[in-house]
Design a protein around this motif. Structure first.
Motif, PDB file in Angstrom:
ATOM      1  N   TRP A 261       1.411  -1.349  -0.124  1.00  0.00           N
ATOM      2  CA  TRP A 261       0.380  -0.077  -0.170  1.00  0.00           C
ATOM      3  C   TRP A 261       1.130   1.237  -0.118  1.00  0.00           C
ATOM      4  CZ3 TRP A 261      -5.258   0.324  -0.889  1.00  0.00           C
ATOM      5  CH2 TRP A 261      -5.684  -0.650  -0.228  1.00  0.00           C
TER       6      TRP A 261
ATOM      7  N   ARG B 194       0.772   6.314  -0.454  1.00  0.00           N
ATOM      8  CA  ARG B 194      -0.959   6.898  -0.442  1.00  0.00           C
ATOM      9  C   ARG B 194       0.021   8.230  -0.425  1.00  0.00           C
ATOM     10  NH1 ARG B 194      -0.585   7.439   5.878  1.00  0.00           N
ATOM     11  NH2 ARG B 194       1.403   8.443   6.348  1.00  0.00           N
TER      12      ARG B 194
ATOM     13  N   GLU C  73       3.740   8.221  -1.256  1.00  0.00           N
ATOM     14  CA  GLU C  73       4.590   7.086  -0.171  1.00  0.00           C
ATOM     15  C   GLU C  73       4.622   5.841   0.297  1.00  0.00           C
ATOM     16  OE1 GLU C  73       4.785   9.246   3.734  1.00  0.00           O
ATOM     17  OE2 GLU C  73       2.962   9.195   3.709  1.00  0.00           O
TER      18      GLU C  73
ATOM     19  N   VAL D 136       4.077   2.426   2.368  1.00  0.00           N
ATOM     20  CA  VAL D 136       2.876   2.508   3.755  1.00  0.00           C
ATOM     21  C   VAL D 136       3.349   1.259   4.168  1.00  0.00           C
ATOM     22  CG1 VAL D 136       0.368   2.554   4.979  1.00  0.00           C
ATOM     23  CG2 VAL D 136       0.996   4.099   2.863  1.00  0.00           C
TER      24      VAL D 136
ATOM     25  N   TYR E  89       6.104  -1.805   7.759  1.00  0.00           N
ATOM     26  CA  TYR E  89       5.525  -0.498   7.538  1.00  0.00           C
ATOM     27  C   TYR E  89       6.065   0.339   8.358  1.00  0.00           C
ATOM     28  CZ  TYR E  89       1.735  -3.529   9.216  1.00  0.00           C
ATOM     29  OH  TYR E  89       0.896  -5.365   9.597  1.00  0.00           O
TER      30      TYR E  89
ATOM     31  N   SER F 130       5.999   5.699   9.971  1.00  0.00           N
ATOM     32  CA  SER F 130       4.453   7.118  10.191  1.00  0.00           C
ATOM     33  C   SER F 130       3.422   6.260  10.674  1.00  0.00           C
ATOM     34  CB  SER F 130       4.034   7.684   9.012  1.00  0.00           C
ATOM     35  OG  SER F 130       3.750   6.626   7.982  1.00  0.00           O
ATOM     36  N   VAL F 131       2.933   4.987  10.223  1.00  0.00           N
ATOM     37  CA  VAL F 131       1.930   4.094  10.299  1.00  0.00           C
ATOM     38  C   VAL F 131       2.026   2.666  11.297  1.00  0.00           C
ATOM     39  CG1 VAL F 131       1.232   5.023   8.272  1.00  0.00           C
ATOM     40  CG2 VAL F 131       2.487   2.813   8.634  1.00  0.00           C
TER      41      VAL F 131
ATOM     42  N   MET G  14      -6.918   0.860   9.549  1.00  0.00           N
ATOM     43  CA  MET G  14      -6.383   1.223   9.729  1.00  0.00           C
ATOM     44  C   MET G  14      -7.027   2.274  10.818  1.00  0.00           C
ATOM     45  SD  MET G  14      -5.866   4.025   6.021  1.00  0.00           S
ATOM     46  CE  MET G  14      -7.224   3.946   5.413  1.00  0.00           C
TER      47      MET G  14
ATOM     48  N   ASP H 249      -3.019  11.827   7.622  1.00  0.00           N
ATOM     49  CA  ASP H 249      -3.009  10.102   6.704  1.00  0.00           C
ATOM     50  C   ASP H 249      -4.417  10.216   5.794  1.00  0.00           C
ATOM     51  OD1 ASP H 249      -3.587   8.205   9.897  1.00  0.00           O
ATOM     52  OD2 ASP H 249      -1.549   8.527   8.580  1.00  0.00           O
TER      53      ASP H 249
ATOM     54  N   TYR I 151      -5.214   6.349  -1.026  1.00  0.00           N
ATOM     55  CA  TYR I 151      -4.595   5.505  -1.303  1.00  0.00           C
ATOM     56  C   TYR I 151      -4.160   4.281  -2.442  1.00  0.00           C
ATOM     57  CZ  TYR I 151      -3.795   6.399   3.653  1.00  0.00           C
ATOM     58  OH  TYR I 151      -2.917   6.844   5.009  1.00  0.00           O
TER      59      TYR I 151
END
Length: 119
Positions: free
Chosen positions: A36, A38, A46, A48, A60, A63-64, A83, A90, A94
């Motif tokens: 994934w 986004r 970037e 994810v 990951y 940031s997430v 999420m 965010d 996506y």
């Protein structure tokens, strides 16, 4: 050849949750690493999260990490992104993506689904 269709985006308040789905068609899905990405307005796309072919290895972006979970169901040819604890930062489109023959290279992309987190 793999075709990808994302769904599940929408508008949610900060602290809320969404689950994105990516439905894949094509014989190679179950052997492909999926990811994934986004892209927020005015920013570059970037990374994810990603998941290997059997779901045993995930990775990951910092940031997430701890808030998002990637998973897959090869029987349904679907990849998910759960999420939680969403933040306004965010907010982005996506994209689901699949790696092809070259390790680390994403050859297949979906059309994207919008996620908007309000403060």
């Amino acid at each position: 050849q793999v075709q990808l269709v994302e769904s599940g985006g929408g508008l949610v308040q900060a602290g809320g949750s969404l689950r994105l789905s990516c439905a894949a068609s094509g014989r190679t899905f179950s052997s492909s690493t999926m990811g994934w990405f986004r892209q927020a307005p005015g920013k570059e796309r970037e990374f994810v999260a990603r998941i290997n072919w059997n779901g045993h290895n995930t990775y990951y972006a910092d940031s997430v990490k701890g808030r998002f979970t990637i998973s897959r169901d090869n029987a349904k040819n679907t990849v998910y992104l759960q999420m939680n604890s969403l933040k306004p930062e965010d907010t982005a489109v996506y994209y689901c993506a699949g790696q092809g023959a070259i390790l680390g290279k994403y050859d297949y992309w979906g059309q994207g689904t919008q996620v908007t987190v309000s403060s």
